[in-house]
Design a protein around this motif. Structure first.
Motif, PDB file in Angstrom:
ATOM      1  N   TRP A  80     -83.250 -93.970  31.730  1.00 21.02           N
ATOM      2  CA  TRP A  80     -83.166 -92.520  31.541  1.00 21.02           C
ATOM      3  C   TRP A  80     -81.741 -92.071  31.211  1.00 21.02           C
ATOM      4  O   TRP A  80     -81.555 -91.012  30.615  1.00 21.02           O
ATOM      5  CB  TRP A  80     -83.641 -91.781  32.779  1.00 21.02           C
ATOM      6  N   THR A  81     -80.742 -92.856  31.608  1.00 22.25           N
ATOM      7  CA  THR A  81     -79.361 -92.468  31.296  1.00 22.25           C
ATOM      8  C   THR A  81     -79.099 -92.550  29.800  1.00 22.25           C
ATOM      9  O   THR A  81     -78.155 -91.935  29.305  1.00 22.25           O
ATOM     10  CB  THR A  81     -78.337 -93.328  32.064  1.00 22.25           C
ATOM     11  N   VAL A  82     -79.942 -93.289  29.090  1.00 20.71           N
ATOM     12  CA  VAL A  82     -79.818 -93.404  27.638  1.00 20.71           C
ATOM     13  C   VAL A  82     -80.868 -92.544  26.935  1.00 20.71           C
ATOM     14  O   VAL A  82     -80.558 -91.807  26.005  1.00 20.71           O
ATOM     15  CB  VAL A  82     -79.978 -94.885  27.198  1.00 20.71           C
ATOM     16  N   ARG A  83     -82.107 -92.616  27.408  1.00 21.12           N
ATOM     17  CA  ARG A  83     -83.231 -91.947  26.744  1.00 21.12           C
ATOM     18  C   ARG A  83     -83.482 -90.537  27.245  1.00 21.12           C
ATOM     19  O   ARG A  83     -84.182 -89.763  26.607  1.00 21.12           O
ATOM     20  CB  ARG A  83     -84.499 -92.767  26.954  1.00 21.12           C
ATOM     21  N   GLY A  84     -82.947 -90.217  28.407  1.00 23.34           N
ATOM     22  CA  GLY A  84     -83.196 -88.922  29.027  1.00 23.34           C
ATOM     23  C   GLY A  84     -84.308 -89.020  30.061  1.00 23.34           C
ATOM     24  O   GLY A  84     -85.162 -89.893  29.996  1.00 23.34           O
ATOM     25  N   ILE A  85     -84.252 -88.136  31.024  1.00 18.74           N
ATOM     26  CA  ILE A  85     -85.268 -88.089  32.073  1.00 18.74           C
ATOM     27  C   ILE A  85     -86.514 -87.452  31.469  1.00 18.74           C
ATOM     28  O   ILE A  85     -86.437 -86.355  30.903  1.00 18.74           O
ATOM     29  CB  ILE A  85     -84.780 -87.271  33.281  1.00 18.74           C
ATOM     30  N   PRO A  86     -87.665 -88.111  31.586  1.00 17.86           N
ATOM     31  CA  PRO A  86     -88.890 -87.522  31.032  1.00 17.86           C
ATOM     32  C   PRO A  86     -89.170 -86.137  31.628  1.00 17.86           C
ATOM     33  O   PRO A  86     -88.972 -85.907  32.827  1.00 17.86           O
ATOM     34  CB  PRO A  86     -89.977 -88.521  31.439  1.00 17.86           C
ATOM     35  N   ALA A  87     -89.615 -85.236  30.792  1.00 19.91           N
ATOM     36  CA  ALA A  87     -89.897 -83.860  31.227  1.00 19.91           C
ATOM     37  C   ALA A  87     -90.882 -83.834  32.387  1.00 19.91           C
ATOM     38  O   ALA A  87     -90.717 -83.047  33.323  1.00 19.91           O
ATOM     39  CB  ALA A  87     -90.423 -83.037  30.058  1.00 19.91           C
ATOM     40  N   GLN A  88     -91.898 -84.690  32.340  1.00 18.85           N
ATOM     41  CA  GLN A  88     -92.901 -84.691  33.411  1.00 18.85           C
ATOM     42  C   GLN A  88     -92.287 -85.085  34.751  1.00 18.85           C
ATOM     43  O   GLN A  88     -92.667 -84.544  35.787  1.00 18.85           O
ATOM     44  CB  GLN A  88     -94.063 -85.638  33.068  1.00 18.85           C
ATOM     45  N   VAL A  89     -91.316 -85.979  34.733  1.00 14.40           N
ATOM     46  CA  VAL A  89     -90.637 -86.370  35.973  1.00 14.40           C
ATOM     47  C   VAL A  89     -89.876 -85.175  36.534  1.00 14.40           C
ATOM     48  O   VAL A  89     -89.891 -84.915  37.741  1.00 14.40           O
ATOM     49  CB  VAL A  89     -89.695 -87.576  35.742  1.00 14.40           C
ATOM     50  N   LYS A  90     -89.226 -84.414  35.661  1.00 16.72           N
ATOM     51  CA  LYS A  90     -88.494 -83.225  36.104  1.00 16.72           C
ATOM     52  C   LYS A  90     -89.445 -82.192  36.701  1.00 16.72           C
ATOM     53  O   LYS A  90     -89.134 -81.572  37.714  1.00 16.72           O
ATOM     54  CB  LYS A  90     -87.713 -82.612  34.944  1.00 16.72           C
ATOM     55  N   VAL A  91     -90.603 -82.030  36.077  1.00 20.05           N
ATOM     56  CA  VAL A  91     -91.596 -81.070  36.577  1.00 20.05           C
ATOM     57  C   VAL A  91     -92.175 -81.542  37.907  1.00 20.05           C
ATOM     58  O   VAL A  91     -92.385 -80.747  38.820  1.00 20.05           O
ATOM     59  CB  VAL A  91     -92.714 -80.869  35.522  1.00 20.05           C
ATOM     60  N   ASP A  92     -92.413 -82.843  38.026  1.00 18.46           N
ATOM     61  CA  ASP A  92     -93.001 -83.398  39.244  1.00 18.46           C
ATOM     62  C   ASP A  92     -92.036 -83.392  40.427  1.00 18.46           C
ATOM     63  O   ASP A  92     -92.464 -83.460  41.578  1.00 18.46           O
ATOM     64  CB  ASP A  92     -93.480 -84.837  39.009  1.00 18.46           C
ATOM     65  N   HIS A  93     -90.732 -83.308  40.148  1.00 17.97           N
ATOM     66  CA  HIS A  93     -89.726 -83.370  41.216  1.00 17.97           C
ATOM     67  C   HIS A  93     -88.690 -82.245  41.067  1.00 17.97           C
ATOM     68  O   HIS A  93     -87.487 -82.504  40.917  1.00 17.97           O
ATOM     69  CB  HIS A  93     -89.030 -84.738  41.194  1.00 17.97           C
ATOM     70  N   PRO A  94     -89.136 -80.994  41.150  1.00 15.14           N
ATOM     71  CA  PRO A  94     -88.188 -79.886  40.967  1.00 15.14           C
ATOM     72  C   PRO A  94     -87.117 -79.848  42.051  1.00 15.14           C
ATOM     73  O   PRO A  94     -86.021 -79.337  41.820  1.00 15.14           O
ATOM     74  CB  PRO A  94     -89.078 -78.649  41.014  1.00 15.14           C
ATOM     75  N   ASP A  95     -87.423 -80.391  43.222  1.00 14.62           N
ATOM     76  CA  ASP A  95     -86.435 -80.414  44.300  1.00 14.62           C
ATOM     77  C   ASP A  95     -85.186 -81.196  43.900  1.00 14.62           C
ATOM     78  O   ASP A  95     -84.089 -80.891  44.369  1.00 14.62           O
ATOM     79  CB  ASP A  95     -87.037 -81.001  45.576  1.00 14.62           C
TER      80      ASP A  95
END
Length: 80
Positions: A31-46
């Motif tokens: 993810w440090t190269v490709r970016g954090i997937p949007a779904q992961v960000k949505v699943d872990h807003p904390d």
């Protein structure tokens, strides 16, 4: 994507984020190269929402020209 790399670093690095999320270190390191997937960000807003909000607030703070124009407009409205 550098923002996502910074977020991972601020959270303690790929190993720490992987432990927090229950993912492999390699997956998070990618993810440090490709970016954090949007779904992961949505699943872990904390974990990820606070960083997005902090970036947005910083952007608004850094744009002093916009703030000045807004203040000028507000001040002009009071004079009418």
């Amino acid at each position: 994507m550098s923002d996502d790399k910074e977020v991972i670093a601020q959270l303690g690095g790929a190993t720490k984020v992987a432990q927090l999320l229950g993912y492999s270190i390699q997956r998070v390191q990618n993810w440090t190269v490709r970016g954090i997937p949007a779904q992961v960000k949505v699943d872990h807003p904390d974990l990820f929402l606070q960083h997005a909000l902090a970036r947005a607030a910083q952007t608004l703070t850094d744009d002093t020209g916009l703030k000045r124009r807004k203040d000028d407009i507000l001040h002009a409205d009071h004079l009418s």
